[in-house]
Each structure stands twice: as structure tokens, then as C-alpha cells.
Design an enzyme around this catalytic site. Structure first.
Site, PDB file in Angstrom:
ATOM      1  CG  ASN A   1      -6.565  -0.961   0.958  1.00 44.17           C
ATOM      2  OD1 ASN A   1      -6.060  -0.436   0.256  1.00 44.17           O
ATOM      3  ND2 ASN A   1      -6.188  -1.315   2.095  1.00 44.17           N
TER       4      ASN A   1
ATOM      5  CB  CYS B   1      -0.821   0.177   1.089  1.00 45.83           C
ATOM      6  SG  CYS B   1      -1.865  -1.373   0.939  1.00 45.83           S
TER       7      CYS B   1
ATOM      8  CG  HIS C   1      -3.224   3.496   2.197  1.00 43.27           C
ATOM      9  ND1 HIS C   1      -3.749   3.155   0.750  1.00 43.27           N
ATOM     10  CD2 HIS C   1      -3.292   2.423   2.857  1.00 43.27           C
ATOM     11  CE1 HIS C   1      -3.892   1.873   0.659  1.00 43.27           C
ATOM     12  NE2 HIS C   1      -3.937   1.353   2.245  1.00 43.27           N
TER      13      HIS C   1
HETATM   14  N1  ACO Z   1     -19.065  -8.860   7.723  1.00 44.47           N
HETATM   15  C1  ACO Z   1     -19.605  -9.227   8.777  1.00 44.47           C
HETATM   16  N2  ACO Z   1     -18.680  -9.636   9.851  1.00 44.47           N
HETATM   17  C2  ACO Z   1     -17.418  -9.685   9.813  1.00 44.47           C
HETATM   18  C3  ACO Z   1     -16.961  -9.624   8.536  1.00 44.47           C
HETATM   19  C4  ACO Z   1     -17.404  -8.970   7.686  1.00 44.47           C
HETATM   20  N3  ACO Z   1     -17.124  -8.856   6.441  1.00 44.47           N
HETATM   21  N4  ACO Z   1     -15.454  -9.528   8.923  1.00 44.47           N
HETATM   22  C5  ACO Z   1     -15.435 -10.068  10.070  1.00 44.47           C
HETATM   23  N5  ACO Z   1     -16.704 -10.204  10.707  1.00 44.47           N
HETATM   24  C6  ACO Z   1     -16.944 -10.414  12.166  1.00 44.47           C
HETATM   25  C7  ACO Z   1     -15.846 -11.413  12.768  1.00 44.47           C
HETATM   26  O1  ACO Z   1     -16.039 -12.755  12.358  1.00 44.47           O
HETATM   27  C8  ACO Z   1     -15.902 -11.038  14.036  1.00 44.47           C
HETATM   28  O2  ACO Z   1     -17.000 -12.053  14.677  1.00 44.47           O
HETATM   29  P1  ACO Z   1     -16.994 -12.620  16.061  1.00 44.47           P
HETATM   30  O3  ACO Z   1     -16.854 -11.380  16.969  1.00 44.47           O
HETATM   31  O4  ACO Z   1     -18.202 -13.272  16.210  1.00 44.47           O
HETATM   32  O5  ACO Z   1     -15.716 -13.307  16.280  1.00 44.47           O
HETATM   33  C9  ACO Z   1     -16.436  -9.827  14.168  1.00 44.47           C
HETATM   34  O6  ACO Z   1     -16.972  -9.309  13.014  1.00 44.47           O
HETATM   35  C10 ACO Z   1     -15.523  -8.470  14.558  1.00 44.47           C
HETATM   36  O7  ACO Z   1     -14.151  -9.010  13.860  1.00 44.47           O
HETATM   37  P2  ACO Z   1     -12.704  -8.136  14.015  1.00 44.47           P
HETATM   38  O8  ACO Z   1     -11.701  -8.683  13.116  1.00 44.47           O
HETATM   39  O9  ACO Z   1     -12.482  -7.930  15.524  1.00 44.47           O
HETATM   40  O10 ACO Z   1     -13.284  -6.786  13.625  1.00 44.47           O
HETATM   41  P3  ACO Z   1     -12.597  -5.343  13.611  1.00 44.47           P
HETATM   42  O11 ACO Z   1     -13.539  -4.319  14.423  1.00 44.47           O
HETATM   43  O12 ACO Z   1     -11.118  -5.289  14.045  1.00 44.47           O
HETATM   44  O13 ACO Z   1     -12.628  -4.851  12.227  1.00 44.47           O
HETATM   45  C11 ACO Z   1     -11.228  -4.707  10.389  1.00 44.47           C
HETATM   46  C12 ACO Z   1     -12.087  -5.461  11.159  1.00 44.47           C
HETATM   47  C13 ACO Z   1     -12.242  -3.647   9.577  1.00 44.47           C
HETATM   48  C14 ACO Z   1     -10.498  -5.512   9.372  1.00 44.47           C
HETATM   49  C15 ACO Z   1     -10.107  -3.649  11.191  1.00 44.47           C
HETATM   50  O14 ACO Z   1      -9.369  -4.572  11.881  1.00 44.47           O
HETATM   51  C16 ACO Z   1      -9.424  -2.779  10.178  1.00 44.47           C
HETATM   52  O15 ACO Z   1      -9.592  -2.018   9.443  1.00 44.47           O
HETATM   53  N6  ACO Z   1      -8.051  -3.172  10.326  1.00 44.47           N
HETATM   54  C17 ACO Z   1      -6.986  -2.513   9.774  1.00 44.47           C
HETATM   55  C18 ACO Z   1      -7.051  -3.176   8.261  1.00 44.47           C
HETATM   56  C19 ACO Z   1      -6.583  -2.482   7.192  1.00 44.47           C
HETATM   57  O16 ACO Z   1      -6.885  -1.433   7.153  1.00 44.47           O
HETATM   58  N7  ACO Z   1      -5.634  -2.866   6.358  1.00 44.47           N
HETATM   59  C20 ACO Z   1      -5.226  -2.320   5.366  1.00 44.47           C
HETATM   60  C21 ACO Z   1      -4.035  -1.501   5.605  1.00 44.47           C
HETATM   61  S1  ACO Z   1      -2.498  -2.018   5.058  1.00 44.47           S
HETATM   62  C22 ACO Z   1      -2.977  -2.092   3.426  1.00 44.47           C
HETATM   63  O17 ACO Z   1      -3.678  -1.326   3.060  1.00 44.47           O
HETATM   64  C23 ACO Z   1      -2.497  -3.167   2.687  1.00 44.47           C
END
Ligand code: ACO
Length: 323
Positions: free
Chosen positions: A280, A113, A250
Site C-alpha cells: 500500500n 490514500c 487503490h
Molecule cells: N503477522 C502475523 N500475525 C499478525 C500480523 C502479522 N503481520 N498482524 C497481526 N497479526 C495477528 C494478530 O495479532 C491477530 O492475532 P490474535 O488472533 O492472536 O490476536 C491475528 O493476526 C488476526 O489479526 P486481525 O487484525 O484480526 O487480522 P485481520 O484478518 O483483520 O487482518 C488486516 C488484518 C490485514 C490489517 C486487515 O484488517 C485489513 O486489511 N484491514 C484493512 C486495512 C487497510 O487496507 N488499510 C488501508 C486502507 S486505507 C489506506 O490505504 C491508508
């Protein structure tokens, strides 16, 4: 003093839009979950005939057109991508060929990224060092090809697209009133490589592999790393958050963007956000956002623009420039 000055910008998106509602049809997810956690409402997904090279070429042509230039006028292409058309040759070379260029040189920059921020910094060094006069700097990706479409925790986050700028070596006074790139800072730390990676490659599995991410871990590090490298750039250029006209981060996640801007003290109305439209798009996200803000008449000549990115590796970096 030579300043690498932006004289054109362009972008290209695949034909097909995929909304969160569309994803609800094939995955156990919801528009509400995706919007709340990420700010993403839709993304563009490439068809079979749309590739990193074709999208990159289209963005490059638009950037050249907006600069009033042709491919004959540039002598360097640096392409930020982690989804090349082939393992080799570099997709930048393929774009060079598509543009009908038989002169100059072209290469790919692989920093996930952060690819565009790394590519801009590399091109700036070529222009200031005299190894090139005008550069096409492109970020182009087809992340849809490396997603595991059965993994709802990753596949809803990413999209495809491309953006490009033309940089030209011009004389400046050596002050921050100059147009062009004023300061940059790059970082990487491979101890985080298992938090965001692709589980395949030529030398290991002989497959392309799929993107794997520990989302929470990435989130945990993102804001601190982004603000740290931006503050380094502020120090180098002797500017502060109030001096910034536009913050073009980003576009991974609206919550990361908001938290970073808040921590840096950058006012909300100065932040360019396109993650709702594009998802993204990795190395394409910053130039796509730049092109969007310029097309809307927001970024104008003379504005102080701050670019920032963070991604797999981890890699991260920031660039300060006057438009
Ligand atoms: N739809 C519905 N539910 C979902 C989904 C989905 N697409 N994905 C995960 N869940 C569920 C999980 O299974 C979990 O359920 P559970 O509590 O029953 O186990 C629940 O939602 C919470 O999951 P988490 O992973 O803890 O959710 P979180 O609040 O951390 O959000 C996310 C996830 C959006 C990926 C977040 O962690 C995030 O934004 N991280 C940064 C990722 C990022 O920006 N990456 C790119 C940066 S680097 C680059 O660009 C390459």
C-alpha cells in the site's frame, strides 16, 4: 466542452525491494500470513537519499517524457501526499523547483490514500475553469518514514513510491465518447478519524508521529464506501460496470479490491492489481498501478478507466476517464 485529458504517465520506485521473507527476519510474521490477509508479496522502501520529492520528481519527469513534453509545458502541479519532505513549504513546490519551473503554481493535496483521486479532481477543475492549461498530477509517498517498525499489524502493509500523469485541457464534444475525465465524486467523513491516523503533528505533539490503524474497522467500511462512490460516478456518466475497460483501484488489500469488484459487477480480468508488488503506497498507489498497466500494454487509448481510492479520514472518491 473542455476535457482534462491524460497525455502522459510515469512512475518511480525506490531502489530497495523488501520481501515478506525479509520481514520474517526482523518481525514475528510470515509470508503466508501477509499474502493470505493482504495479497502483498513485496514492497519498495526508500533509502535516506530517496524522498517524497525525489521520487515525485522522477515520476513527473517520466510522465512528461511519455507526453513528449518538458516542464516548460505545464503550469500546475498538484501532489497527493501525506508524507511531505517538510511540514512546509509544500513538497509540490519543491518538485516544481527540482523541475526548474519558475512559472505556474504548485500545491499539496492531503487526503491520505485518496490523495491522487482528490488531486486529479482538483486539477480537472483548474483546467476546466481556465486557471491552468496543463497539469502534472503526482502521487508520491514515503510511508516507511511514519511506520512503527515494531508494530507488525501495520508495518507489513505499506511501501514507498510515486506515480504521475500529465493532464491537458482539450476540447471535447461533451459526450462520454470524449477522451479525458468524464465524471468524479469525492467524499470524507471525519467521524472515522481515529480508525486510521498518525499520532503526531506540528500543532499537537511537535513530532511527526507514527501511523496507527484499526485494520478490521477500516476493512469493515472500505467496500461499502468504495462501491457507493463508484456507483455515484456511474450514475453521473450514465455508464454501467460492463462499459468499464479497466478498474484501477487503490492498492491497499487484495481482499478489499476483489470484494469491491465483485459487488460492482466488474469482471476480474478488468481489475489492475499491483498490491503484490508495491504494497500500500497510499496516494502513489493508483498512479503506480496506472503506469504499470500502461507499460504492460493493457490500458490503451480510448479505454474507459475507473479510478477509486479510500483512506484515512475517512476520505474516498472515484474518477471515470477515457484514456
Ligand atoms: N503477522 C502475523 N500475525 C499478525 C500480523 C502479522 N503481520 N498482524 C497481526 N497479526 C495477528 C494478530 O495479532 C491477530 O492475532 P490474535 O488472533 O492472536 O490476536 C491475528 O493476526 C488476526 O489479526 P486481525 O487484525 O484480526 O487480522 P485481520 O484478518 O483483520 O487482518 C488486516 C488484518 C490485514 C490489517 C486487515 O484488517 C485489513 O486489511 N484491514 C484493512 C486495512 C487497510 O487496507 N488499510 C488501508 C486502507 S486505507 C489506506 O490505504 C491508508
Amino acid at each position: 466542452m473542455i476535457r482534462s485529458t491524460v497525455c502522459g504517465v510515469g512512475s518511480a520506485l525506490p531502489r530497495r525491494v523488501v520481501t515478506n521473507k525479509d520481514l520474517e527476519q526482523r518481525l514475528e510474521t510470515s509470508d503466508e500470513w501477509i499474502v493470505q490477509r493482504t495479497g502483498i508479496r513485496q514492497r519498495y522502501i526508500a533509502a535516506e537519499d530517496e524522498t517524497t520529492a525525489s521520487l515525485g520528481e522522477a515520476a513527473a519527469r517520466r510522465a512528461l517524457e511519455s507526453a513528449g513534453m518538458t516542464p516548460a509545458d505545464v503550469d500546475l502541479i498538484v501532489l497527493g501526499t501525506s508524507t511531505p519532505n517538510n511540514t512546509f513549504p509544500a513538497t509540490a513546490v519543491e518538485i516544481q523547483e527540482r523541475l526548474g519551473m519558475r512559472h505556474g503554481f504548485a500545491y499539496d493535496m492531503q487526503a491520505v490514500c485518496s490523495g491522487f483521486v482528490y488531486a486529479v479532481t482538483a486539477a480537472d477543475l483548474h483546467l476546466r475553469g481556465g486557471t491552468a492549461k496543463r497539469a502534472l498530477v503526482i502521487g508520491a509517498e514515503t510511508f516507511s518514514r511514519i511506520l512503527d517498525w515494531n508494530d507488525r499489524t501495520t508495518c507489513v502493509l505499506f511501501g514507498d513510491g510515486a506515480g504521475a500523469v500529465v493532464l491537458e485541457a482539450r476540447d471535447g464534444e461533451g459526450t462520454i465518447a470524449d477522451r479525458g475525465i468524464l465524471a468524479s465524486a469525492l467524499r470524507s467523513d471525519g467521524s472515522h478519524k481515529d480508525k486510521l491516523f498518525v499520532d503526531g503533528g506540528p500543532s499537537t505533539t511537535q513530532t511527526v508521529g507514527h501511523l496507527r490503524m484499526q485494520g478490521r474497522e477500516v476493512f469493515k467500511h472500505a467496500v461499502g464506501m468504495i462501491t457507493d462512490v463508484v456507483e455515484d460516478v456511474f450514475r453521473k456518466a450514465d455508464v454501467s460496470a460492463e462499459d468499464i475497460s479497466w478498474f484501477v483501484p487503490h492498492q491497499a488489500n487484495k481482499r478489499i479490491i476483489d470484494a469491491s469488484a465483485r459487488k460492482l459487477g466488474i469482471a476480474e480480468e478488468k481489475v489492475v492489481v499491483t498490491v503484490d508488488l508495491h504494497g500500500n503506497t497510499s496516494a502513489a498507489s493508483v498512479p503506480l498501478a496506472l503506469a504499470h498497466a500502461v507499460a504492460q500494454g493493457r490500458i490503451k487509448r480510448g479505454d474507459l478507466v475507473l479510478l477509486e481510492a479510500m483512506g484515512g479520514g475517512f476520505t474516498w472518491g472515484a474518477v471515470l476517464l477515457r484514456w
